[in-house]
Enzyme design. Structure first.
Site, PDB file in Angstrom:
ATOM      1  N   ASP A   1      -5.816  -3.696  -2.518  1.00  0.00           N
ATOM      2  CA  ASP A   1      -4.727  -3.303  -1.619  1.00  0.00           C
ATOM      3  C   ASP A   1      -4.028  -4.496  -0.966  1.00  0.00           C
ATOM      4  OD1 ASP A   1      -3.402  -2.224   0.843  1.00  0.00           O
ATOM      5  OD2 ASP A   1      -4.360  -0.370   0.203  1.00  0.00           O
TER       6      ASP A   1
ATOM      7  N   SER B   1       0.819  -1.195   0.000  1.00  0.00           N
ATOM      8  CA  SER B   1       0.000   0.000   0.000  1.00  0.00           C
ATOM      9  C   SER B   1       0.868   1.266   0.000  1.00  0.00           C
ATOM     10  CB  SER B   1      -0.963  -0.036   1.184  1.00  0.00           C
ATOM     11  OG  SER B   1      -2.029   0.855   1.011  1.00  0.00           O
TER      12      SER B   1
END
Length: 301
Positions: A183, A38
């Site tokens: 993610d 991320s």
């Protein structure tokens, strides 16, 4: 003095990573390999491309981060459009602006694909929710019929940063099947395990930077309604897997940066708030280095 670096996710709070990296640079350590998830993937990519902490801070300080929030155009009011977009596209924002920004900055250093970096220099985590599995990029791209060396680094970072429901997921098409990628922090927000072999041995020292308190200092989730339940579920998915890999012997190699009250998707940060995040990362790193020592048993590569 070479080390391997691992950077955790944490949304916009990832700006704090810059302050910690600044302290690492001051002490003469250089990153041989980097990994992240991320927001940590963004900082890892810039670092692997050859940018230092000052460069990275300038990229973020000089721009309005809300420009990365590219909603879809529609004749309907945004209050309606956003829910329609969320239902059909699975995200409030497209994520294209983020990818284009990453692409442009990396290209300045001649980094476009993984072939432009040394082998195993950079790896990211993403989550394939179609097949229910964690992806290590670029290693696992072959499973999707893709050439890891010719794959865009900016695209890979975009995959790792696809915050569920916030940014649209990346769709990887293999033959007639579309795989939904979100993610990396959903399954492994701090992939320190990437640099250990099956015997938990390391090739060189690792310094991790984690945007959270130490495991035994994390407050319990308060769950009294459906919203709090969802938040607790997401936090558990994000951190529980990695917590099993952070033994007491590894904690000493991690710079923990507790949350500052800044939300992960708070893109409208003021300059003062950006500087405060960097300063917090810097202070946590200074505290870390007061006790951490480079382990000479590792060979310098």
């Amino acid at each position: 003095m070479y080390i391997d670096g691992v950077f955790s996710g944490g949304g916009i709070r990832g700006i704090a990573l810059i302050g910690a990296i600044e302290e690492i640079e001051k002490r003469g350590y250089q990153f041989a390999r980097l990994a992240g998830a991320s927001a940590g993937a963004i900082i890892a990519a810039f670092t692997a491309a050859g940018y230092n902490s000052k460069d990275i801070y300038n990229f973020i300080a000089e721009m309005d981060l809300t420009n990365l929030l590219d909603e879809r155009k529609s004749f309907l009011p945004f209050s309606i459009t956003k829910w329609v977009a969320l239902y059909w596209t699975l995200g409030l924002y497209k994520g294209d602006a983020l990818e284009f920004w990453l692409e442009e900055i990396l290209a300045r250093k001649g980094v476009r694909t993984f072939a432009d970096l040394p082998d195993q220099k950079l790896r990211f985590i993403a989550s394939d929710i179609t097949n229910g599995r964690l992806i290590v990029i670029p290693d696992d791209l072959q499973k999707y019929g893709l050439d890891p060396q010719s794959f865009s680094v900016a695209r890979a970072v975009r995959m790792s940063c696809s915050i569920p429901y916030f940014f649209e997921p990346v769709r990887l098409k293999v033959d007639r099947e579309t795989n939904i990628i979100v993610d990396g922090g959903v399954l492994s927000n701090f992939p320190i395990w990437l640099f250990e072999d099956e015997h938990n041995q390391r090739e060189r020292p690792i310094i991790g930077i984690k945007l959270s308190p130490k495991t035994d200092e994390i407050p319990k989730n308060k769950i009294e309604n459906a919203i709090q339940l969802f938040k607790a579920l997401f936090e558990t998915m994000k951190d529980a897997h990695d917590a099993r890999h952070i033994a007491s012997k590894q904690e000493k190699d991690i710079i923990f940066i507790p949350s500052t009250g800044v939300f992960a998707i708070e893109f409208d940060l003021t300059d003062e708030m950006k500087q405060r995040l960097v300063q917090q990362g810097r202070e946590c790193a200074i505290k870390f280095f007061n006790s951490w020592r480079y382990d000479r048993k590792f060979k310098v590569i």
